[in-house]
Design a protein around this motif. Sequence first.
Motif, PDB file in Angstrom:
ATOM      1  N   ARG B 561       0.750  -1.241   0.029  1.00 32.70           N
ATOM      2  CA  ARG B 561      -0.077   0.067  -0.046  1.00 32.70           C
ATOM      3  C   ARG B 561       0.691   1.072   0.172  1.00 32.70           C
ATOM      4  NH1 ARG B 561      -2.979  -2.798   3.879  1.00 32.70           N
ATOM      5  NH2 ARG B 561      -2.218  -1.822   5.442  1.00 32.70           N
ATOM      6  N   ALA B 562       2.009   1.173   0.907  1.00 37.26           N
ATOM      7  CA  ALA B 562       2.782   2.278   0.984  1.00 37.26           C
ATOM      8  C   ALA B 562       3.517   2.693  -0.374  1.00 37.26           C
ATOM      9  CB  ALA B 562       3.764   2.201   1.873  1.00 37.26           C
ATOM     10  N   TYR B 563       3.641   1.742  -1.273  1.00 31.67           N
ATOM     11  CA  TYR B 563       4.543   1.948  -2.351  1.00 31.67           C
ATOM     12  C   TYR B 563       3.726   2.340  -3.582  1.00 31.67           C
ATOM     13  CZ  TYR B 563       8.691  -0.238  -0.320  1.00 31.67           C
ATOM     14  OH  TYR B 563       9.839  -0.450   0.433  1.00 31.67           O
ATOM     15  N   ALA B 564       2.445   2.064  -3.455  1.00 32.72           N
ATOM     16  CA  ALA B 564       1.435   2.261  -4.409  1.00 32.72           C
ATOM     17  C   ALA B 564       0.924   3.631  -4.441  1.00 32.72           C
ATOM     18  CB  ALA B 564       0.155   1.443  -4.046  1.00 32.72           C
ATOM     19  N   ALA B 565       1.335   4.751  -3.624  1.00 31.11           N
ATOM     20  CA  ALA B 565       0.999   5.961  -3.462  1.00 31.11           C
ATOM     21  C   ALA B 565       2.286   6.843  -3.183  1.00 31.11           C
ATOM     22  CB  ALA B 565      -0.136   6.040  -2.796  1.00 31.11           C
ATOM     23  N   PRO B 566       2.093   8.231  -3.805  1.00 31.44           N
ATOM     24  CA  PRO B 566       3.375   9.078  -3.331  1.00 31.44           C
ATOM     25  C   PRO B 566       2.852   9.357  -1.972  1.00 31.44           C
ATOM     26  CG  PRO B 566       1.560  10.052  -4.851  1.00 31.44           C
ATOM     27  CD  PRO B 566       1.335   8.787  -4.855  1.00 31.44           C
ATOM     28  N   GLY B 567       3.739  10.299  -1.195  1.00 29.33           N
ATOM     29  CA  GLY B 567       3.832  10.586   0.013  1.00 29.33           C
ATOM     30  C   GLY B 567       4.228   9.713   1.055  1.00 29.33           C
ATOM     31  N   ALA B 568       4.261   9.967   2.323  1.00 26.90           N
ATOM     32  CA  ALA B 568       4.804   8.992   3.228  1.00 26.90           C
ATOM     33  C   ALA B 568       4.094   8.174   4.137  1.00 26.90           C
ATOM     34  CB  ALA B 568       5.718   9.939   4.212  1.00 26.90           C
ATOM     35  N   THR B 569       4.612   7.158   4.177  1.00 26.37           N
ATOM     36  CA  THR B 569       3.982   6.159   5.297  1.00 26.37           C
ATOM     37  C   THR B 569       4.903   5.776   6.453  1.00 26.37           C
ATOM     38  OG1 THR B 569       2.776   5.291   3.160  1.00 26.37           O
ATOM     39  CG2 THR B 569       2.481   3.985   5.343  1.00 26.37           C
ATOM     40  N   LEU B 570       4.113   5.978   7.582  1.00 30.49           N
ATOM     41  CA  LEU B 570       5.313   5.251   8.687  1.00 30.49           C
ATOM     42  C   LEU B 570       4.500   3.886   8.865  1.00 30.49           C
ATOM     43  CD1 LEU B 570       7.009   5.784  11.143  1.00 30.49           C
ATOM     44  CD2 LEU B 570       5.007   6.613  12.283  1.00 30.49           C
ATOM     45  N   VAL B 571       5.321   2.893   8.571  1.00 34.46           N
ATOM     46  CA  VAL B 571       5.197   1.383   8.834  1.00 34.46           C
ATOM     47  C   VAL B 571       5.694   1.171  10.299  1.00 34.46           C
ATOM     48  CG1 VAL B 571       5.204  -0.890   8.015  1.00 34.46           C
ATOM     49  CG2 VAL B 571       5.063   0.963   6.412  1.00 34.46           C
ATOM     50  N   HIS B 572       4.866   0.833  11.019  1.00 33.91           N
ATOM     51  CA  HIS B 572       5.106   0.659  12.519  1.00 33.91           C
ATOM     52  C   HIS B 572       5.193  -0.965  12.727  1.00 33.91           C
ATOM     53  CE1 HIS B 572       4.094   0.320  16.890  1.00 33.91           C
ATOM     54  NE2 HIS B 572       5.209   0.682  16.982  1.00 33.91           N
ATOM     55  N   VAL B 573       6.551  -1.461  13.066  1.00 30.86           N
ATOM     56  CA  VAL B 573       6.385  -2.776  13.151  1.00 30.86           C
ATOM     57  C   VAL B 573       6.852  -3.221  14.881  1.00 30.86           C
ATOM     58  CG1 VAL B 573       7.966  -5.003  12.607  1.00 30.86           C
ATOM     59  CG2 VAL B 573       7.749  -2.990  10.878  1.00 30.86           C
ATOM     60  N   PRO B 574       5.794  -3.352  15.509  1.00 29.27           N
ATOM     61  CA  PRO B 574       6.089  -3.569  16.973  1.00 29.27           C
ATOM     62  C   PRO B 574       6.860  -4.965  17.180  1.00 29.27           C
ATOM     63  CG  PRO B 574       3.770  -4.114  16.635  1.00 29.27           C
ATOM     64  CD  PRO B 574       4.403  -3.767  15.125  1.00 29.27           C
ATOM     65  N   LEU B 575       7.937  -5.073  18.012  1.00 31.87           N
ATOM     66  CA  LEU B 575       8.974  -6.380  17.813  1.00 31.87           C
ATOM     67  C   LEU B 575       8.888  -6.766  19.508  1.00 31.87           C
ATOM     68  CD1 LEU B 575      11.362  -5.422  15.447  1.00 31.87           C
ATOM     69  CD2 LEU B 575       9.749  -7.104  15.200  1.00 31.87           C
ATOM     70  N   PRO B 576       9.104  -7.921  19.727  1.00 28.07           N
ATOM     71  CA  PRO B 576       9.506  -8.245  21.224  1.00 28.07           C
ATOM     72  C   PRO B 576      10.916  -7.947  21.249  1.00 28.07           C
ATOM     73  CG  PRO B 576       9.292 -10.260  19.820  1.00 28.07           C
ATOM     74  CD  PRO B 576       8.952  -9.258  18.936  1.00 28.07           C
ATOM     75  N   GLY B 577      11.321  -6.752  21.844  1.00 32.63           N
ATOM     76  CA  GLY B 577      12.556  -6.435  21.990  1.00 32.63           C
ATOM     77  C   GLY B 577      13.621  -7.332  22.420  1.00 32.63           C
ATOM     78  N   GLU B 578      13.112  -7.896  23.638  1.00 33.96           N
ATOM     79  CA  GLU B 578      14.138  -8.564  24.250  1.00 33.96           C
ATOM     80  C   GLU B 578      14.479  -9.959  23.700  1.00 33.96           C
ATOM     81  OE1 GLU B 578      10.036  -9.534  25.136  1.00 33.96           O
ATOM     82  OE2 GLU B 578      11.175  -7.633  25.431  1.00 33.96           O
ATOM     83  N   ARG B 579      13.645 -10.217  22.410  1.00 33.53           N
ATOM     84  CA  ARG B 579      13.991 -11.381  21.805  1.00 33.53           C
ATOM     85  C   ARG B 579      15.195 -11.055  20.710  1.00 33.53           C
ATOM     86  NH1 ARG B 579      14.045 -16.269  21.043  1.00 33.53           N
ATOM     87  NH2 ARG B 579      13.418 -17.312  18.973  1.00 33.53           N
ATOM     88  N   THR B 580      15.663  -9.748  20.354  1.00 33.64           N
ATOM     89  CA  THR B 580      16.291  -9.528  19.609  1.00 33.64           C
ATOM     90  C   THR B 580      17.812 -10.201  19.705  1.00 33.64           C
ATOM     91  OG1 THR B 580      15.375  -7.552  18.691  1.00 33.64           O
ATOM     92  CG2 THR B 580      17.685  -7.668  18.192  1.00 33.64           C
TER      93      THR B 580
END
Lengths: 601, 601
Positions: B561-580
């Motif tokens: 969806r983000a690439y399909a249109a001009p303008g900016a998209t914030l794609v928020h990827v919540p992650l289990p931080g302690e797993r990294t």
Amino acid sequence: MSASAQSTWAARLIDGFARAGVREVIISPGSRSAPLVLAAAAHAALRCKTIVDERAAGFYALGQVRVSGRPSMLLCTSGTAGAHYFPDVIEASNAQHPLVVLTADRPPELHHRGAAQTIEQSRLYGAHARAFFELGAAPAVDEDAWSSVGDVLARTAALIVQRTRDPLPGPVHVNAWMRKPLEPPEETAVQAIAETPATTGRPLRAWGALREPDPSAVEALSDAIRQARRPMIVAGPAPLAARGRRGLLARVCRLGGFVVAAEAVSQLRLTGQRGPWLRLDGADWLLQAGVFLPQQPPDLLMQIGSAPVGRGWQQWLASKPPLERFVVAPCGWHDPFHHARAISEADVDATLGRVAERLEHDGISGESLDETWRERCARAEQLVWEAVDTALDAPGEPFGEPHAVRTVLEQLPAGSLLALGNSLPVREVDLFARGGLVHAGVVHQRGASGIDGLISAAAGAASLAGTSVTLLIGDLTLLHDASGLALSAGSEHSLVVVVLDNGGGRMFELLPIGARDDLSAPFREHFIARQAFDPAALAEAFGCRYARAAGADSLRAALARAYAAPGATLVHVPLPGERTAVLHQHLRRSVGQALAALERA
Amino acid sequence: MSASAQSTWAARLIDGFARAGVREVIISPGSRSAPLVLAAAAHAALRCKTIVDERAAGFYALGQVRVSGRPSMLLCTSGTAGAHYFPDVIEASNAQHPLVVLTADRPPELHHRGAAQTIEQSRLYGAHARAFFELGAAPAVDEDAWSSVGDVLARTAALIVQRTRDPLPGPVHVNAWMRKPLEPPEETAVQAIAETPATTGRPLRAWGALREPDPSAVEALSDAIRQARRPMIVAGPAPLAARGRRGLLARVCRLGGFVVAAEAVSQLRLTGQRGPWLRLDGADWLLQAGVFLPQQPPDLLMQIGSAPVGRGWQQWLASKPPLERFVVAPCGWHDPFHHARAISEADVDATLGRVAERLEHDGISGESLDETWRERCARAEQLVWEAVDTALDAPGEPFGEPHAVRTVLEQLPAGSLLALGNSLPVREVDLFARGGLVHAGVVHQRGASGIDGLISAAAGAASLAGTSVTLLIGDLTLLHDASGLALSAGSEHSLVVVVLDNGGGRMFELLPIGARDDLSAPFREHFIARQAFDPAALAEAFGCRYARAAGADSLRAALARAYAAPGATLVHVPLPGERTAVLHQHLRRSVGQALAALERA
């Protein structure tokens, strides 16, 4: 580098700062600073706060210093981290705020050869730091030598803190090289290092000098006062501590017969009472409207503190008036107008005290005073505020920027702090705060007078204020420091950020360029620079409460709610931006008409 | 100062910059800079953009320079405004990006005496600017003299632009004093001034030098290549222009028999094809896992560009290996490891070209190559990626940071730009971008390697990229430059900001301090520094689209969806931080086990 030596060295240094009086440490995360961060976090006497953005951290620390008067310590990692402090360091330098800036650095063997986060940090702030201390790295010494190393470190920290205060308060930059390993050794807890007595040497006490006025300055000023027929004081920006000056000023005014025009930032306007001196708080209106004061000027003008901020004052003092102006201010040449008759750079309270003693000793008659002029000043003061009120309260006059400012001032909790943005707010408070009705301290940023970091600074002030803080700013100032809202959210008392959203840089509309039809296209784009943003979402993003207030009643209600609870509220006041310049012009005309009678007298 | 002289002077200066090749001007609003701003806005050859926050403006300009290769011009008012550029100026200096920083200043008669927004701007950036030009003020000359004054100004602008490129690309600071009136005279339109021929003198052309390699360096390197049995190239950070190096590298590899370990930031990883050289893109995994490469190292390692970023490389090269390492990089001593055998500071393409010519001329047999080793490298490359995939795709393995990185890489539009945050993303792309499958340019900030300004820089890159830009950053990096989102919203192509939200500074967990149980309390507070904020609201505040993607499918859909249109998209990827950190450890182990067979061979 042994892990033990690195950790011990860092702990001794940090302990030295604590012994020298540092209490607040603002940490921005990083790896290279780990030994210093762990030492600060483990120290019982230090309050640590972590702020990701070093620029916000720097302004937060400045906000603390404005309230506490003691140096906060900034602590960051290597690389561009320290560069983000630059605007804060410059403000601290210009405003003469003590500040310790401690930057961790990679050691010299990693400089200039492509190591990550490694830049030249030596003298990073150039002439804007009072001093630069290159501490180098922890020495490789055996256990027995640590007591003497620790003693020298503690004395170095004491020296650094002294240099933040004396001979001229300001920021001091300290750079420390850290070599890996950056963690303390397994067998030694940081806590244990922190609790080790830092020094075995003799305890150190150190004093700087008081900036007492030169006796001949006191004599010259006292003589001028005795001879003056129309003596007047204009009080410009001064720190919060100048609130303690009110009694002394009253004494000098009683002795010398002064009329006082005090700006809000002088701490002598919002005193909660109409007295105890003869006020001409509407002076900037008179000067902007060109009535009374220009025609009937004082014959002695004592400028207390920095040069006044008001546009009327700025223009009048720059226009080569034949005024006898005597500048009494702490260190700093506070005369951008090139017309002062005399300048005394010394502690203001000490100067006022010596002058008062001398006036009492030599006696003054009071007969030399032009009582008619003093009465006219009193009358002018009355007429100005009547004219302003009448114009603002005229039927059909929509709620505008002046109304918002007036309402905020009326709702200000007694004894709280009012923090002022630059550009319009700092000037509008002077134009709409009738003398003495509100009792508050005023936090301001008049060192370099930028619109930067004001929310972060208000959050820092709130962290030590022990009372509510109200910040009054414009929309561009909000955007310049938007992430400062993140620091506000957890405030212990209420922190109220009132945003006068006039749709861009309306201050520029008050300048000549704003009146030029032929420049309106670039003016709108590059000066007004209206920004598209959603303040409600911004508040939500950082966990602040939000209220929209488009009229006096809703603003009053929003403020009441905001003050009723701890934490931060963004009070968004949408305003018809293009009306601000027009309304200012209308008010100037109203004041001019109201004063016409007095002028003809 | 006459209004006419001031405006004319400013217009001639700005025109000089345009003639010298400046095209982009980033303006931050202010009063003192008005003559310069009006001149830039009126100039037909200049594209002006207004950004309120000077820090964001500076990084935006850097983003432009990374794409265009030509100096953008920063233009601000007096006071702390210019100080906000400091981090950008340092990055430009370290990364060798040309940049013109033009600060308006109050004239000397207003310095040091309490005038607002007046600071010492002389040499503001110290050693971090390549040069400092104090232009002074417009001279009071009559009409006839303007042609020679204008000629000198145009030549000064040409000299300044030359100094942003030669002898070493970087930032140049220009300070100009502006006296009131700051507006052009009523009778002369700015446009008319801008259209006046700037010079009557002879047109100026100026050239700097090419940095050709020293012939003896070419000889030494060629000889080393001919003698090597296991020659290898490691390619570290290089600018976007290094994409043009791919053909040349293939030629050198064909002649010299190199195995190539290219980092993503070298522009030689994401080439859209598996060839045309023998790839060992999984090298950092081998080094982190301590398998194959440490035991069977190359006997010649040619480092192209800056020192490699990967943690495996950093640790290995710092650990005093008996490697013959030859550093070939543009100006800069790219050896923080102190172990290079030879360093050639010269243009990389020219060096590779000369070496190729020499190898072709002298002939090389290829018989000296250890073909078994080369085959093992090929096998190791295969095994690494199989092991990584197997571990990541194991049943029950939750969606984590590596999966997110892999998905982003897979979805990247061909020919687009990938911008990388520092800390984890720049390293994780190397760990999860299997060689050659994606064709993209990589925009990075490896001068001072800070986490600052990355959103603003991506917006600046997007303004000139002519294609979509995908920025991959962590949550603290987002917060450090939150207001950069405001610059992204109006992007002409799609600008996708993917935030790997692992709840703080998880990079630190990969360092020794992260493994210390006894330090977990201060570690969590001052290093991980998890921040409370709402990314959806943040995106909304600045008019960006928002998508939350907690799994591979939703991430794929969000990106589409983000690439399909001009303008900016914030794609928020919540992650289990302690797993990294745990997952990284698990992957290292998996790679180690998979390679055990090869190691025993």
